[in-house]
Design an enzyme around this catalytic site. Structure first.
Site, PDB file in Angstrom:
ATOM      1  N   HIS A 473       0.796  -1.252  -0.029  1.00 32.06           N
ATOM      2  CA  HIS A 473       0.131  -0.038   0.138  1.00 32.06           C
ATOM      3  C   HIS A 473       0.775   1.323  -0.059  1.00 32.06           C
ATOM      4  CE1 HIS A 473      -3.441   2.381   0.300  1.00 32.06           C
ATOM      5  NE2 HIS A 473      -4.194   1.719   0.941  1.00 32.06           N
ATOM      6  N   TYR A 589     -14.357   5.706   8.992  1.00 32.24           N
ATOM      7  CA  TYR A 589     -13.472   6.389   7.833  1.00 32.24           C
ATOM      8  C   TYR A 589     -13.863   6.069   6.542  1.00 32.24           C
ATOM      9  CZ  TYR A 589      -8.747   6.841   5.913  1.00 32.24           C
ATOM     10  OH  TYR A 589      -7.631   7.090   5.039  1.00 32.24           O
ATOM     11  N   THR A 602      -4.849  10.884  -0.343  1.00 32.62           N
ATOM     12  CA  THR A 602      -6.164  10.633   0.141  1.00 32.62           C
ATOM     13  C   THR A 602      -6.299  11.387   1.333  1.00 32.62           C
ATOM     14  OG1 THR A 602      -5.292   8.897   1.954  1.00 32.62           O
ATOM     15  CG2 THR A 602      -5.954   8.054  -0.562  1.00 32.62           C
TER      16      THR A 602
END
Length: 772
Positions: A473, A589, A602
């Site tokens: 990620h 979230y 993000t």
């Protein structure tokens, strides 16, 4: 499988008469072709760098400016107002190329024209950056575009040029703005109000106001200074502190997975499917290197930042004791492959030519046919990447820093990406709901040692030809991988194809050197470290509950008839489902993107709002009229959409507070408010999977060519992770994760609550649904 002698450029032996060299003409030919290919790539990069540097200008536009200047001179019109004459004074005199007045005049006009051309490019770029800083279009109602926004859109189109390359707009993108502290604090207090009672809220408000008045002004000044100096005031800290400094296992905690097409089957031949897919991936990489991929554009006119794509290939996360490092190479000509406990190196090129799909199929089939057993300690070696990061860093330093272990590890870490040939078969069967969950579990963690979790992504091929990705990620977010995956699946299905027997098209080159087995020398202490990491990873994998399902009654088509955003519809349904599941609300979230800004990644949308909780409570009470519920739902939906837009335009809450917290740590300033904010658990972490980013095919013409999205593990041990993909007009896929060790959560139970919540909200608008 023996190492290929053809790959050796020369051999030598020491004899009593001296050293005897035996040169391989074929090997030297391949080395020569590889060198030519490398120089071609360098020249392409130089050319693209020049074209990108002058965009939206072009050589043609430069020539037009020069011709206009020269033409005006011949018409006795001095458009330079004397500047050409001044330039000529500084040109060297003598017997060189400037000896005639005509030549000196032409050179002066060329220099003047180039200056005007560069000045025009600078003006165009700054104007475009100013235009792209306008985000009012996001907040306008659909179908009610203002005249100002229409004029703005025309100007953006005119300044954007006709054929932008992938990185053409990077320097024209605005920087991520630093929000005002007062605005962030106000939005934060609004977000926690429905989660706190009056006493708790007043305490939190007092802490926030004290922080805003005393500590925040100093921290904000440093943050503004960083925003002026750095390209993006968030992204580098986010990558380092959220990802690279994490010491927990990447598997489940950080890495996520992506699924294949689930309603179509191209072939059952495992090696053939891999041959096409790997060929398509390297084709994509070549387009990426040459910047031939079109930048993603919102509404077809607003460019998104493309910098995350730079590290898609040839990238590995290298473990460290305190922090990891991302290693990215400019070039890699091979992939690393794992099958039945053995590691291989497979070359992607034959000289300077990319191997054809049929040749790649041959190489993968050779691996599948290889009967040799794993070397001692080799089978579970990749478990080191699935365990704790500090433990892996220690083992890497102790056992892989020299000798054949270092050579083999370098081969894996320097590969374009990692490939796993699984012995299991997985595929979604609509008649067997559990099949999708088992498919997801296999992609998320496998058996804990058949994925190299450090690579930018692992391409997983199951025995029946079904595929998937496990993605690290830190280097990029899911939409970037989604862009690659859409290209690859579309190319595989609509451009490459298969023969009637399921093999790749064409004839294989049987003279290709076979894949090389990687050699290891794993001592007992290293095997003990491998086993320790495996036990940690196995316990984590066994603790993860994953429930994946297809929601059939409706999709985006029906939601639009409710006159609301599909994302807001699902998010409000998740709030209703969570309240029914746990009897309370929680901090939620939802990931949104900030790629309209340079190097943006993000931002968090806090989906649990006062408006959504009011709607949920009214639904649960069951005493309200439908009209009242519809009104409450629309208020909640509008609030959610507004928060999402604020997040996209750099006015979120959490990234600003995160950076203020880091500045406070650097300065040694204590802030009880920031400490509390950063320690609040996200018990419901959600994300929507992007789709149809590129037009590889028409989804209306091919409605069954749908992926099921992907998923990730829960962020909190007593919480849920929910990924969803609104797959076309008539279906939605959900991936729900939780931990078996938590007595408060159950992924399948929560999934059933999601189903019911979606149906109940749709019933409010009395829109007919399809049969399940």
């Amino acid at each position: 499988m023996a190492e290929a002698h053809q790959a050796v450029a020369f051999q030598f032996t020491v004899t009593p008469d001296g050293v005897d060299f035996r040169l391989s003409r074929e090997a030297l030919k391949h080395i020569y072709l590889s060198g030519i290919n490398s120089w071609k790539k360098r020249l392409i990069r130089i050319k693209n760098g020049i074209l990108r540097g002058v965009y939206p200008g072009s050589p043609t536009s430069w020539l037009v400016v020069v011709m206009a200047t020269v033409g005006s001179s011949y018409c006795n019109v001095d458009v330079s107002m004397g500047l050409v004459c001044d330039i000529q004074k500084y040109l060297p005199e003598g017997y060189g190329p400037y000896r005639t007045p005509q030549t000196r005049a032409l050179v002066g006009m060329a220099i003047f024209s180039t200056g005007v051309w560069l000045l025009g490019i600078f003006f165009f770029r700054q104007t475009l950056k100013l235009l792209l800083s306008y985000h009012g279009w996001l907040f306008e109602m659909h179908g009610r575009t203002s005249r100002f926004t229409k004029v703005w859109a025309i100007c953006v189109r005119l300044l954007s040029g006709r054929r932008p390359m992938l990185y053409s707009f990077q320097t024209s993108l605005p920087k991520l703005p630093v929000p005002k502290v007062s605005a962030t604090i106000q939005r934060y207090l609004e977000s926690v109000r429905p989660l706190l009672n009056d006493e708790e809220y007043y305490r939190k408000e007092k802490l926030a106001k004290e922080f805003q008045e005393k500590t925040a002004p100093r921290l904000q000044k440093y943050l503004i200074l960083k925003s002026w100096w750095a390209t993006n005031y968030v992204s580098d800290w986010w990558e380092e502190y959220i990802y690279l400094r994490g010491r927990n296992p990447l598997m489940v905690n950080s890495n996520y997975y992506v699924m294949d097409f689930v309603f179509t089957k191209n072939t059952d031949v495992q090696a053939a499917r891999l041959g096409n897919i790997v060929h398509a991936m390297i084709t994509y990489r070549r387009k990426l290197d040459r910047e031939q991929i079109k930048p993603v554009m919102a509404l077809g006119i607003v460019p998104m930042c493309s910098y995350q794509m730079e590290r898609m290939f040839n990238t590995t996360r290298i473990p460290g004791k305190e922090t990891d490092v991302l290693q990215h190479l400019a070039e890699s000509r091979h992939v690393a492959v794992y099958h039945r406990g053995r590691f291989y190196k497979v070359w992607l090129y034959d000289g300077s030519s990319l191997l054809k799909p049929r040749d790649l199929e041959l190489q993968f089939q050779r691996i599948l046919d290889d009967p040799s057993p794993p070397q001692p300690g080799e089978e579970r070696l990749a478990a080191l990447t699935a365990g704790g990061r500090a433990e892996w860093a220690q083992a890497r330093q102790s056992f892989f820093s020299s000798g054949k272990n270092k050579v083999s590890l370098d081969t894996i870490e320097r590969a374009a990406f990692f490939v796993t040939l699984d012995e299991e078969s997985h595929r979604y069967d609509p008649e067997d709901e559990a099949s999708l969950s088992l498919y997801g579990k296999a992609l998320l963690h496998g058996n804990c040692y058949n994925r190299w979790f450090d690579k930018s992504f692992t391409l997983i091929a199951f025995k029946n030809g079904q595929l998937g990705l496990n993605t690290e990620h830190s280097w990029a977010d899911a939409p970037i991988v989604g862009h690659l995956w859409e290209f690859v699946l579309g190319t595989d299905t609509f451009h490459l194809g298969y023969s009637d027997t399921g093999h790749c098209l064409g004839q294989p080159n049987l003279l290709l050197a076979p894949p090389q087995r990687l050699q290891w020398d794993i001592p007992e202490k290293c095997q003990a470290a491998i086993d320790s990491s495996y036990q940690v990873a196995r316990a984590l994998a066994e603790d993860v509950e994953l429930y994946c399902f297809q929601f059939l009654p409706f999709g985006k088509g029906l939601i639009k008839k409710c006159r609301t955003s599909p994302d807001a519809f699902v998010q409000i349904a998740l709030q209703l489902a969570y309240f029914r599941d746990r009897g309370k609300f929680c901090l939620t979230y939802e990931a949104s993107m900030t790629r309209m800004f340079r190097e943006g990644r993000t931002e968090t949308v806090r989906s649990c709002t006062s408006e959504s909780t009011a709607f949920v409570q009214a639904m649960v009470e069951g005493t309200h009229k439908k009209a009242d519920l519809q009104n409450l739902f629309r208020k909640a939906s509008e609030k959610h959409q507004n928060m999402y837009r604020l997040a996209m335009t750099g006015n979120g809450i959490d990234r600003h507070l995160f950076c203020l917290y880091l500045v406070s740590k650097y300065l040694g300033v204590s802030s009880p408010f920031l400490a509390e904010v950063l320690s609040e658990p996200w018990r419901l972490s959600t994300s929507q999977s992007a789709q149809f980013q590129i037009g590889m095919f028409d989804p209306k013409k091919y409605p069954n060519h749908l992926g099921a999205g992907g998923g990730f593990g829960p962020v909190a041990d007593d919480g849920y992770g929910v990924s969803y993909m609104i797959a076309g007009e008539n279906t939605i896929f959900f991936h729900v994760s939780s931990m078996f060790s938590s007595s408060e959560t159950n992924a399948q139970r929560f999934g059933n609550h999601i189903r019911q919540a979606l149906l109940d909200i749709a019933d409010l608008f009395q829109v007919p649904k399809a049969d399940s």
